[in-house]
Design a protein around this motif. Structure first.
Motif, PDB file in Angstrom:
ATOM      1  N   SER A 110      36.478  31.856  45.414  1.00  0.00           N
ATOM      2  CA  SER A 110      37.481  32.225  44.415  1.00  0.00           C
ATOM      3  C   SER A 110      36.974  32.098  42.981  1.00  0.00           C
ATOM      4  O   SER A 110      37.381  32.867  42.108  1.00  0.00           O
ATOM      5  CB  SER A 110      38.732  31.364  44.589  1.00  0.00           C
ATOM      6  OG  SER A 110      38.419  29.985  44.477  1.00  0.00           O
ATOM      7  N   ALA A 111      36.109  31.124  42.701  1.00  0.00           N
ATOM      8  CA  ALA A 111      35.638  30.904  41.332  1.00  0.00           C
ATOM      9  C   ALA A 111      34.369  31.680  41.011  1.00  0.00           C
ATOM     10  O   ALA A 111      33.800  31.532  39.940  1.00  0.00           O
ATOM     11  CB  ALA A 111      35.397  29.412  41.095  1.00  0.00           C
ATOM     12  N   ALA A 115      33.076  37.840  43.060  1.00  0.00           N
ATOM     13  CA  ALA A 115      34.242  37.875  43.947  1.00  0.00           C
ATOM     14  C   ALA A 115      35.490  38.285  43.177  1.00  0.00           C
ATOM     15  O   ALA A 115      36.274  39.137  43.638  1.00  0.00           O
ATOM     16  CB  ALA A 115      34.449  36.515  44.608  1.00  0.00           C
ATOM     17  N   ALA A 116      35.685  37.699  42.001  1.00  0.00           N
ATOM     18  CA  ALA A 116      36.870  38.012  41.194  1.00  0.00           C
ATOM     19  C   ALA A 116      36.839  39.447  40.686  1.00  0.00           C
ATOM     20  O   ALA A 116      37.863  40.140  40.689  1.00  0.00           O
ATOM     21  CB  ALA A 116      36.962  37.048  40.013  1.00  0.00           C
ATOM     22  N   PHE A 169      40.561  42.820  35.335  1.00  0.00           N
ATOM     23  CA  PHE A 169      39.164  43.049  35.718  1.00  0.00           C
ATOM     24  C   PHE A 169      38.217  42.574  34.612  1.00  0.00           C
ATOM     25  O   PHE A 169      37.216  41.894  34.882  1.00  0.00           O
ATOM     26  CB  PHE A 169      38.935  44.540  35.989  1.00  0.00           C
ATOM     27  CG  PHE A 169      37.511  44.894  36.299  1.00  0.00           C
ATOM     28  CD1 PHE A 169      36.947  44.551  37.516  1.00  0.00           C
ATOM     29  CD2 PHE A 169      36.734  45.569  35.367  1.00  0.00           C
ATOM     30  CE1 PHE A 169      35.614  44.869  37.801  1.00  0.00           C
ATOM     31  CE2 PHE A 169      35.412  45.897  35.641  1.00  0.00           C
ATOM     32  CZ  PHE A 169      34.857  45.545  36.867  1.00  0.00           C
ATOM     33  N   VAL A 170      38.529  42.905  33.373  1.00  0.00           N
ATOM     34  CA  VAL A 170      37.703  42.465  32.242  1.00  0.00           C
ATOM     35  C   VAL A 170      37.748  40.940  32.126  1.00  0.00           C
ATOM     36  O   VAL A 170      36.721  40.290  31.881  1.00  0.00           O
ATOM     37  CB  VAL A 170      38.179  43.125  30.932  1.00  0.00           C
ATOM     38  CG1 VAL A 170      37.428  42.553  29.735  1.00  0.00           C
ATOM     39  CG2 VAL A 170      37.991  44.641  31.000  1.00  0.00           C
ATOM     40  N   ALA A 171      38.941  40.363  32.321  1.00  0.00           N
ATOM     41  CA  ALA A 171      39.085  38.907  32.249  1.00  0.00           C
ATOM     42  C   ALA A 171      38.259  38.236  33.344  1.00  0.00           C
ATOM     43  O   ALA A 171      37.657  37.174  33.120  1.00  0.00           O
ATOM     44  CB  ALA A 171      40.551  38.514  32.380  1.00  0.00           C
ATOM     45  N   ALA A 172      38.203  38.849  34.528  1.00  0.00           N
ATOM     46  CA  ALA A 172      37.425  38.288  35.631  1.00  0.00           C
ATOM     47  C   ALA A 172      35.935  38.293  35.307  1.00  0.00           C
ATOM     48  O   ALA A 172      35.196  37.411  35.749  1.00  0.00           O
ATOM     49  CB  ALA A 172      37.683  39.078  36.911  1.00  0.00           C
ATOM     50  N   ALA A 173      35.496  39.283  34.538  1.00  0.00           N
ATOM     51  CA  ALA A 173      34.093  39.346  34.141  1.00  0.00           C
ATOM     52  C   ALA A 173      33.748  38.238  33.151  1.00  0.00           C
ATOM     53  O   ALA A 173      32.603  37.768  33.091  1.00  0.00           O
ATOM     54  CB  ALA A 173      33.782  40.712  33.518  1.00  0.00           C
ATOM     55  N   ILE A 174      34.754  37.802  32.396  1.00  0.00           N
ATOM     56  CA  ILE A 174      34.547  36.733  31.417  1.00  0.00           C
ATOM     57  C   ILE A 174      34.680  35.368  32.071  1.00  0.00           C
ATOM     58  O   ILE A 174      33.841  34.486  31.905  1.00  0.00           O
ATOM     59  CB  ILE A 174      35.560  36.876  30.258  1.00  0.00           C
ATOM     60  CG1 ILE A 174      35.354  38.218  29.546  1.00  0.00           C
ATOM     61  CG2 ILE A 174      35.422  35.711  29.273  1.00  0.00           C
ATOM     62  CD1 ILE A 174      36.430  38.537  28.539  1.00  0.00           C
ATOM     63  N   GLU A 175      35.773  35.190  32.805  1.00  0.00           N
ATOM     64  CA  GLU A 175      36.066  33.936  33.502  1.00  0.00           C
ATOM     65  C   GLU A 175      36.807  34.274  34.792  1.00  0.00           C
ATOM     66  O   GLU A 175      37.945  34.759  34.744  1.00  0.00           O
ATOM     67  CB  GLU A 175      36.914  33.015  32.618  1.00  0.00           C
ATOM     68  CG  GLU A 175      37.443  31.775  33.317  1.00  0.00           C
ATOM     69  CD  GLU A 175      36.345  30.933  33.951  1.00  0.00           C
ATOM     70  OE1 GLU A 175      36.522  30.518  35.115  1.00  0.00           O
ATOM     71  OE2 GLU A 175      35.312  30.694  33.282  1.00  0.00           O
TER      72      GLU A 175
END
Length: 203
Positions: A110-111, A115-116, A169-175
């Motif tokens: 998950s982290a 994956a995110a 999606f963009v947020a997942a690329a950051i964190e």
């Protein structure tokens, strides 16, 4: 005489894919039980030690159910399919069929950034395909039941939902964790759409 391009078979096929995808989501959870028995653990450990997979299952179930409901609404307003609609619908079907895969990866990692991004990206593409179908119905009078089949509020809600998933999606690329929380923006999409289109004819 041109045959009527009834959307019924397309709907039946799409519903079957959704049903299979929902079933596949739970299979990784079912595999947990033999592992618990082999390691001599208690039944309750299936829950307490697997919050990640369970959370990803519930989240994906809700996402697919929401997407299916949107798809159902679209096809209620369709009297005949077109080639663009079929192509976009197959893109949507593809994302739904694929979703159990990133769901299982997310449940285990998950982290993890990949994956995110894989998870939120798959849902974003699904939402984008759904938005494209809404636009096709709105603009193609040979497809829609009537000229006002898709209202401004419906269109705004669909586009805002896709925008929210792009942010996720963009947020997942950051964190990675932030990407999952950003999906909560989907809750606000209908309210914002209602505010933006207030005073206009509603569906």
């Amino acid at each position: 005489m041109e045959r009527k391009k009834s959307p019924e078979r397309l709907v039946f096929f799409t519903d079957a894919v959704v049903a299979i995808a929902l079933t596949l989501l739970v299979l990784p959870l079912a595999d947990i039980v033999p592992e618990l028995v082999a390691s001599g653990k208690e039944p309750v450990d299936a829950i307490t030690e697997n919050f990640g997979p369970i959370f990803s299952f519930v989240l994906s179930f809700v996402v697919i159910a929401r997407m299916w409901w949107g798809h159902h609404r679209i096809f209620e307003e369709i009297r005949a399919y077109s080639a663009p609609l079929v192509y976009v619908n197959f893109v949507w079907i593809f994302t739904i069929a694929v979703l159990p895969f990133p769901t299982e990866i997310t449940g285990s990692f998950s982290a993890n950034r990949f994956a995110a991004m894989f998870y939120t990206g798959t849902i974003f593409v699904s939402s984008a395909a759904q938005s494209a179908m809404v636009l096709i119905v709105r603009r193609d009078r040979t497809v829609a039941m009537s000229a006002d089949s898709v209202t401004d509020r419906w269109l705004a809600n669909t586009l805002l939902s896709t925008g929210a998933l792009l942010i996720a999606f963009v947020a997942a690329a950051i964190e990675p964790t932030l990407g999952y929380y950003a999906m909560l923006l989907l809750i606000a999409a209908p309210w914002v759409a209602a505010w933006l289109t207030r005073g206009r004819a509603e569906r």
